[in-house]
Scaffold this active site. Structure first.
Site, PDB file in Angstrom:
ATOM      1  N   ASP A  23       0.861  -1.177   0.000  1.00 38.71           N
ATOM      2  CA  ASP A  23       0.000   0.000   0.000  1.00 38.71           C
ATOM      3  C   ASP A  23       0.902   1.234   0.000  1.00 38.71           C
ATOM      4  O   ASP A  23       2.095   1.132   0.324  1.00 38.71           O
ATOM      5  CB  ASP A  23      -0.931   0.012   1.219  1.00 38.71           C
ATOM      6  CG  ASP A  23      -1.994   1.093   1.115  1.00 38.71           C
ATOM      7  OD1 ASP A  23      -2.576   1.248   0.032  1.00 38.71           O
ATOM      8  OD2 ASP A  23      -2.238   1.790   2.118  1.00 38.71           O
ATOM      9  N   GLU A  25       1.059   5.711   0.718  1.00 41.20           N
ATOM     10  CA  GLU A  25       0.465   6.998   1.085  1.00 41.20           C
ATOM     11  C   GLU A  25       1.168   8.049   0.236  1.00 41.20           C
ATOM     12  O   GLU A  25       2.394   8.001   0.057  1.00 41.20           O
ATOM     13  CB  GLU A  25       0.650   7.305   2.571  1.00 41.20           C
ATOM     14  CG  GLU A  25       0.134   6.223   3.505  1.00 41.20           C
ATOM     15  CD  GLU A  25      -1.354   5.965   3.411  1.00 41.20           C
ATOM     16  OE1 GLU A  25      -2.075   6.833   2.852  1.00 41.20           O
ATOM     17  OE2 GLU A  25      -1.805   4.915   3.888  1.00 41.20           O
ATOM     18  N   ASP A  81      -1.795   3.201  -6.679  1.00 37.59           N
ATOM     19  CA  ASP A  81      -0.512   2.731  -6.187  1.00 37.59           C
ATOM     20  C   ASP A  81       0.365   2.256  -7.344  1.00 37.59           C
ATOM     21  O   ASP A  81       1.550   2.601  -7.432  1.00 37.59           O
ATOM     22  CB  ASP A  81      -0.711   1.580  -5.193  1.00 37.59           C
ATOM     23  CG  ASP A  81      -1.634   1.943  -4.058  1.00 37.59           C
ATOM     24  OD1 ASP A  81      -1.289   2.851  -3.284  1.00 37.59           O
ATOM     25  OD2 ASP A  81      -2.699   1.320  -3.952  1.00 37.59           O
ATOM     26  N   TYR A 147      -1.967   3.393  11.678  1.00 34.18           N
ATOM     27  CA  TYR A 147      -2.977   3.381  10.622  1.00 34.18           C
ATOM     28  C   TYR A 147      -2.384   2.862   9.317  1.00 34.18           C
ATOM     29  O   TYR A 147      -2.966   2.018   8.632  1.00 34.18           O
ATOM     30  CB  TYR A 147      -3.528   4.796  10.429  1.00 34.18           C
ATOM     31  CG  TYR A 147      -4.305   4.988   9.149  1.00 34.18           C
ATOM     32  CD1 TYR A 147      -5.656   4.668   9.070  1.00 34.18           C
ATOM     33  CD2 TYR A 147      -3.675   5.496   8.014  1.00 34.18           C
ATOM     34  CE1 TYR A 147      -6.363   4.851   7.889  1.00 34.18           C
ATOM     35  CE2 TYR A 147      -4.378   5.675   6.830  1.00 34.18           C
ATOM     36  CZ  TYR A 147      -5.713   5.351   6.771  1.00 34.18           C
ATOM     37  OH  TYR A 147      -6.406   5.521   5.595  1.00 34.18           O
ATOM     38  N   ASP A 151      -2.962  -0.945   6.842  1.00 31.10           N
ATOM     39  CA  ASP A 151      -3.423  -0.988   5.458  1.00 31.10           C
ATOM     40  C   ASP A 151      -2.690  -2.026   4.622  1.00 31.10           C
ATOM     41  O   ASP A 151      -3.145  -2.362   3.519  1.00 31.10           O
ATOM     42  CB  ASP A 151      -3.282   0.394   4.808  1.00 31.10           C
ATOM     43  CG  ASP A 151      -4.488   1.278   5.084  1.00 31.10           C
ATOM     44  OD1 ASP A 151      -5.468   0.770   5.666  1.00 31.10           O
ATOM     45  OD2 ASP A 151      -4.469   2.466   4.726  1.00 31.10           O
TER      46      ASP A 151
END
Length: 206
Positions: A23, A25, A81, A147, A151
């Site tokens: 994943d 960010e 992504d 958090y 993910d």
């Protein structure tokens, strides 16, 4: 993960697994292309966070992992992504398995969210609340890190549940075309002139 040696050791371990959850960010607001701010990875045994903004870090070990044909890269709604990785390296990670795409075929609602899928498949409730945060800011808080790790951490287990469910129904091979599209560089090729025309048309019609 903030230095190249530690990243190399991590990726060497992950490449011994048949699946790795991925994943990212990122931030888009002030840049034409997304700015990669964090990469989360997980095998069935461990999860880790990679800081691409760490001074001096070389992401080559991660790029090698993403290109390894023997490791399935698991993502959830992973188009953005994959686009980010393609923009960085000119290569699309492969092979891939998108849990959102697979979940629809397994009977979950269309475009099911990650938290809902984790709860439905594994009975785990994820804490949400950091979706709208500045991932480019350093240092990241413990809450942000927790958090972000979640993910990726559950992706291998969700993958295993979905594969078992689909294979039990004889649907194991039905996703090949969807995943081939996700692995196709043409899916992520951006022509700036065309992007400009689309934005201009949208502004004119507003």
């Amino acid at each position: 993960m903030t230095d190249t040696a530690a990243l190399r050791a991590l990726c060497d371990r992950l490449r011994r697994s048949d699946v790795v959850g991925i994943d990212t960010e990122f931030m888009r607001e002030r840049t034409y292309y997304a700015k990669l701010c964090l990469v989360q990875v997980a095998s069935r045994e461990e999860a880790a966070l990679i800081d691409p903004l760490a001074p001096g870090i070389d992401l080559a070990p991660l790029d090698e992992l993403l290109a390894d044909p023997d490791v399935v890269k698991i993502l959830h709604a992973g188009t953005q992504d994959l686009e980010i990785f393609f923009q960085r390296t000119g290569r699309v990670p492969a092979p891939v398995f998108d849990t959102q795409v697979a979940a629809t075929l397994a009977g979950y609602p269309t475009q099911v969210g990650y938290a809902a899928l984790v709860h439905g498949a594994l009975g785990i409730t994820l804490a949400k609340g950091e979706q709208f945060t500045d991932w480019a800011r350093r240092p990241l808080s413990d809450r942000q890190l927790t958090y972000a790790e979640a993910d990726a951490r559950h992706l291998p287990a969700v993958h295993d549940r979905l594969v078992a469910a689909l294979e039990s129904e004889g649907r194991g091979g039905w996703l090949a075309d969807d995943f081939a599209r996700l692995e196709d560089p043409a899916t992520y090729t951006v022509v700036p002139e065309e992007q400009y025309r689309r934005v201009k048309r949208a502004s004119a019609s507003a």
